[in-house]
Design a protein around this motif. Structure first.
Motif, short mmCIF file in Angstrom:
data_model
loop_
_atom_site.label_atom_id
_atom_site.label_comp_id
_atom_site.label_asym_id
_atom_site.label_seq_id
_atom_site.Cartn_x
_atom_site.Cartn_y
_atom_site.Cartn_z
N ALA A 262 75.88 21.22 -78.55
CA ALA A 262 75.05 22.36 -79.19
C ALA A 262 73.78 22.46 -78.36
O ALA A 262 73.77 23.86 -77.71
CB ALA A 262 74.29 22.08 -80.69
N LEU A 266 73.69 25.04 -75.77
CA LEU A 266 73.21 26.90 -75.29
C LEU A 266 72.32 27.11 -74.18
O LEU A 266 72.02 28.14 -73.47
CB LEU A 266 71.87 26.06 -77.33
CG LEU A 266 70.58 27.13 -76.90
CD1 LEU A 266 70.94 29.01 -77.59
CD2 LEU A 266 69.89 27.26 -78.21
N ALA A 285 70.88 27.36 -81.41
CA ALA A 285 72.41 26.91 -82.17
C ALA A 285 72.16 26.45 -83.17
O ALA A 285 71.13 25.35 -83.15
CB ALA A 285 72.74 26.59 -81.07
N VAL A 635 75.22 31.03 -82.54
CA VAL A 635 74.73 30.57 -81.47
C VAL A 635 73.76 32.24 -81.61
O VAL A 635 74.89 32.97 -81.63
CB VAL A 635 75.41 30.49 -80.33
CG1 VAL A 635 74.82 30.64 -79.17
CG2 VAL A 635 75.97 28.86 -80.29
N ALA A 647 77.27 34.24 -76.62
CA ALA A 647 76.52 33.44 -77.81
C ALA A 647 78.37 33.51 -78.08
O ALA A 647 78.69 31.35 -78.15
CB ALA A 647 76.26 34.35 -78.96
N VAL A 651 79.78 28.75 -78.74
CA VAL A 651 80.60 28.10 -80.08
C VAL A 651 81.28 27.74 -79.69
O VAL A 651 81.91 26.91 -80.28
CB VAL A 651 80.93 29.89 -81.03
CG1 VAL A 651 81.29 29.29 -81.62
CG2 VAL A 651 78.74 30.05 -81.41
#
Length: 696
Positions: A262, A266, A285, A635, A647, A651
Motif C-alpha cells: 500500500a 501510494l 491508502a 486511495v 488513485a 488501488v
C-alpha cells in the motif's frame, strides 16, 4: 541559711528531679518502647532499593512479524543533578565524556539541556531528576571505561537496557500508526502516576499512535531489588526482590506485506502525479476487512520512527512537522480532511431512495443545469439523456445528483434555512450522510482523528458566527464589486447570510464537494458498511494483547458495531452491483483494463473533487470480491488530478498484492486473513497462527 534560701533550693531540687525523670522516661521510650521503629530505620540505612526494569511489549503484525520490538544495548546516561554538585559543575565531566562517545562538547551539552520554551531540539523532555541517556548503543570498551573510571565520570552510568527497535519486515513501515516514545515529563509523572526508574528504555511513554493508545498495557511494571550495603556503600548481598512484570505484546490486524504494498502504491501514484506537473505532496491508502479490521494504513510522506531514538535534532524535528515537507508526522489517513468527490454519490443515492425517489426510475443527465442563478456542469458537459441510478453511478453523472440535491432541498423544510439558530433541523440528505459515519469520529483505536465536515445548519451557524458575527474576517469587504476576487465576493455574501443552507450548496454537496470533507478512514469505513450489507463498525488496528510469559491472549480486541445503515438490503445490493459496473464499463474501466476480474471481481467508485486554486483530489474507493466482499481498498491523493488517473491505478496495484495477481506474491493466500493471533512462546519464539498458509 534563711527560710527563703531553703525554699529556693527546694524548688531547684524539684526542677532537677523532674528533668532527670523526664530524660529517663524519654530514654526508656526510645530504647524500649520505640525499639522496633528505630531498628527498621537502622536497617534501611544498610539497604538500597534497585529498580529492575520491565521490558516494554512488542507490536506485531497479524502473522507475528515484529513491527516494534526491544533489543538490549549498553546505554550511557548522565545524572545532571549529581554533575551540578561537582567542582566546576557539569562542564568538566561532559568535556571528558564527549570524545569518548564520539561527540563534540556542544552536541553532548545540547542533549542534556531541558526542553523548555525557546530551547531547540535536541533537548531532554523528561524529568530533570532522571538520568538522561546520551548514547543508547555504546561499545563494551566505552561502557567498561565509564564504569571503571568513576572519578573521571561521576554521575555517568553505563547499563544494559532495553532499546526500542523498528525491524520493518517486508519493508513495512507504518510509522504514523505505530507512533513514537518520548521521555516521561514531570507533568506525566504527576497526572499519570508514572514511575521514574532511571532506565532509558523504561522511562519512555507513548506520545502518538498505538504506542500512546495501548501505553499502559505495553509498559508493564518495573520491579524492585533490595540489596544490603556496608558503610562504604558496597553491595554485600540481596535482601529481597519484587520481580518486574513485562508489558503485554500487542498483536495488530496489520499485514506487513500489504502495508508495504500500500505504501509503495501510494508513493508511486504521487510520484506519477508530480511528474505530470501536479503539486501533490500528501496522500493516504487504507485496506480494511469488511468487518472493521485495518489491514494496512499508509500515509505519505512517511518517515523512519527510529529518528526518535536517542534524541532528535532540530533539523529532523522541522522535517517531521514542516508543511513544506508534507508534515510526515501526521497520519493523513485519519487526520486528513478532503472532499470525497463522486465517491459520495453512494450516500446521495441512498438518501434519495429513502426520500421516495424510485430506485429503478429514470433521471435526466444534461450537460449542465441552472440552480438559483448558477450553472452547474457535468464534467466535460456531455448530455447523456435519461438514465437509472446505476448508470448515473457508472458514468458518474454530476447533473443527476445536482438535481437530486436541489429537489430534496426544495422539499425539506425551507423555512429552517432562514433560522439564525444553532438548533435548526438537519437536512434530509445530511441525516443519511451522518448515519454513514461522516462528520464524526470513527472511534478507531488511535489517539488522534479528525471528524471531517457535514455542513448542517448548525455547523453553518457556528461558522458564520465565528467568521462574520465577530466582524473580524468576512465582513471586511463592505461593497464588493467586479474588482474583488471571487473568494472576496463569496466572503461578503457569507457575511450577510452565511448561516443559510443555500440551493447551490445543496447541489454541490450531493456530489461530495463544497463544504463537505471526509477522512480517508471515514470513507473506507462507510464503503465497508456498504460492502457488508449495512453494518457500520468502529475500526480497530489492535487485535489482541498477548502475555509474553504464558503466550495466552490477555485481551481480545474486536471492532464494535456503531449502527446499521438506515438503508434497505435491496438498495445496498443495487449500489454494489452498480459499482461493479464502474470497473468494467465506467470511469475506472481504463485503470482496470486487463485486470483478471474473472479471478477477483473488484467494484468501486472514482472521485474527482475540484478545489479552487488547486488540482483536484483523486479518490478511488473499492471492495472485493463483488458477490462476497472481504476487503475494502481506498486511495486518496489531494492536489493530484482525476480519480481514474491517480488513485484507481494505485488501488489496482494493492489488489494485485493482496491476491497475488499479475506476478505479485499473495499476501493473504486464499483471500483469508488469519483467524487467530500468532503463537508466542515463553522463550519469545513467534510462530504464525495455526492453519495459516502464508509466510512470515
Amino acid at each position: 541559711m534563711n527560710v527563703a534560701s531553703r525554699r529556693r533550693l527546694l524548688v531547684l531540687y524539684v526542677v532537677a528531679a523532674a528533668m532527670l525523670v523526664s530524660l529517663g522516661g524519654r530514654l526508656w521510650y526510645l530504647q524500649v518502647m520505640n525499639n522496633t521503629a528505630f531498628t527498621k530505620l537502622a536497617a534501611a540505612n544498610q539497604t538500597r532499593n534497585v529498580i529492575v526494569p520491565a521490558v516494554r511489549g512488542q507490536i506485531l503484525d497479524d502473522v507475528g512479524n515484529r513491527l516494534v520490538t526491544n533489543q538490549t544495548a549498553l546505554v550511557v546516561s548522565v545524572d545532571m543533578m549529581t554533575l551540578s554538585k561537582q567542582p566546576g559543575g557539569a562542564a568538566p565531566v561532559l568535556h571528558r565524556l564527549a570524545p569518548l562517545l564520539g561527540l563534540s562538547y556542544q552536541q553532548l551539552s545540547a542533549k542534556t539541556r531541558l526542553c523548555t520554551a525557546g530551547v531547540r531540539q535536541p533537548c531532554w523532555a523528561g524529568s530533570p531528576y532522571q538520568p538522561i541517556p546520551v548514547d543508547q548503543n555504546v561499545s563494551d570498551q566505552v561502557a567498561l571505561q565509564v564504569m571503571e573510571e568513576q572519578k573521571e565520570f561521576p554521575g555517568v552510568s553505563a547499563q544494559v537496557q532495553p532499546v526500542i527497535d523498528y525491524p520493518q519486515p517486508d519493508g513495512a513501515n507504518p510509522a504514523q500508526v505505530l507512533g513514537y516514545l518520548q521521555p516521561i515529563t514531570p507533568q506525566e509523572i504527576a497526572s499519570r502516576h508514572l514511575p521514574v526508574t532511571g532506565f532509558s528504555g523504561v522511562d519512555l511513554v507513548g506520545q502518538a499512535g498505538l504506542e500512546a493508545q495501548y501505553d499502559s498495557q505495553l509498559r508493564g511494571q518495573a520491579g524492585t531489588q533490595v540489596v544490603s550495603v556496608n558503610a562504604a556503600g558496597d553491595v554485600t548481598g540481596s535482601v529481597g526482590q519484587t520481580p518486574p512484570v513485562n508489558g503485554d505484546d500487542l498483536v495488530t490486524s496489520l499485514n506487513a506485506q500489504i502495508q508495504a504494498d500500500a505504501a509503495s502504491a501510494l508513493k508511486g501514484a504521487i510520484a506519477r502525479s508530480r511528474a505530470a506537473g501536479n503539486a501533490a505532496n500528501q496522500g493516504a491508502a487504507i485496506v480494511m476487512t469488511t468487518t472493521g479490521r485495518v489491514v494496512a494504513m499508509a500515509s505519505y510522506p512517511n518517515y523512519n520512527p527510529s529518528v526518535w531514538t536517542g534524541g532528535i535534532s532540530q533539523q529532523e524535528f522541522n522535517a517531521l512537522f514542516g508543511t513544506a515537507d508534507g508534515q510526515p508526522i501526521i497520519n493523513w489517513t485519519t487526520q486528513g480532511q478532503y472532499a470525497p468527490g463522486s465517491t459520495f454519490k453512494v450516500t446521495s443515492t441512498a438518501a434519495a431512495v429513502a426520500d421516495g425517489y424510485p430506485l429503478n426510475g429514470l433521471y435526466n443527465c444534461p450537460g449542465s443545469v441552472s440552480i438559483a442563478g448558477h450553472t452547474f456542469g457535468n464534467d466535460g458537459e456531455p448530455s447523456l439523456g435519461d438514465m437509472t441510478f446505476a448508470e448515473a453511478l457508472i458514468q458518474s453523472c454530476d447533473t443527476v445528483y445536482y438535481n437530486l440535491g436541489y429537489d430534496m432541498y426544495l422539499s425539506d423544510d425551507p423555512k429552517a434555512n432562514n433560522t439564525t439558530s444553532p438548533n435548526a433541523p438537519v437536512q434530509k440528505m445530511q441525516k443519511m450522510e451522518l448515519a454513514w459515519g461522516f462528520g464524526q469520529d470513527t472511534g478507531i483505536d488511535l489517539p488522534a482523528e479528525s471528524t471531517g465536515t457535514i455542513p448542517t445548519r448548525q455547523w453553518l451557524y457556528y461558522l458564520w458566527k465565528d467568521n462574520a458575527y465577530t466582524g473580524q474576517d468576512w465582513c471586511k469587504y463592505k461593497n464588493p464589486n467586479s474588482s474583488y476576487s471571487y473568494v472576496q465576493q463569496i466572503e461578503h455574501q457569507d457575511c450577510q447570510n452565511g448561516w443559510q443552507w443555500e440551493p447551490g450548496q445543496a447541489a454541490i454537496a450531493a456530489i461530495g464537494q463544497g463544504y463537505v470533507t471526509v477522512t480517508p478512514l471515514q470513507l473506507a469505513d462507510a464503503y465497508a458498511a456498504l460492502a457488508n450489507g449495512g453494518t457500520l463498525y468502529s475500526p480497530r488496528i489492535g487485535e489482541a494483547l498477548v502475555s509474553p510469559i504464558t503466550g495466552q491472549v490477555v485481551q481480545q480486541i474486536n471492532p464494535p458495531v456503531v449502527r446499521h445503515l438506515p438503508v434497505s438490503g435491496y438498495t445496498l445490493s443495487y449500489i454494489r452491483s452498480a459499482l461493479a459496473g464502474v470497473v468494467t464499463q465506467g470511469t475506472a474501466a481504463s485503470a482496470f483494463s486487463g485486470f483478471p476480474l474473472s479471478q477477483v471481481c473488484v467494484a468501486g467508485k472514482t472521485g474527482t473533487a475540484q478545489l479552487l486554486g488547486k488540482n483536484a483530489t483523486s479518490v478511488f474507493a473499492s471492495f472485493a470480491p463483488c458477490n462476497n466482499p472481504k476487503y475494502v481498498v481506498l486511495v486518496m491523493v489531494p492536489d493530484s488530478g482525476y480519480g481514474a488517473d491517480v488513485a484507481a491505478p494505485a488501488v489496482r496495484q494493492i489488489w494485485d498484492g493482496i491476491y497475488g495477481l499479475e506476478g505479485h506474491k499473495a499476501a493473504v493466500p486464499g483471500g483469508q486473513v488469519p483467524s487467530s493471533p500468532p503463537r508466542i512462546s515463553s522463550t519469545g519464539t513467534i510462530t504464525a497462527p495455526s492453519g495459516y498458509t502464508g509466510g512470515k
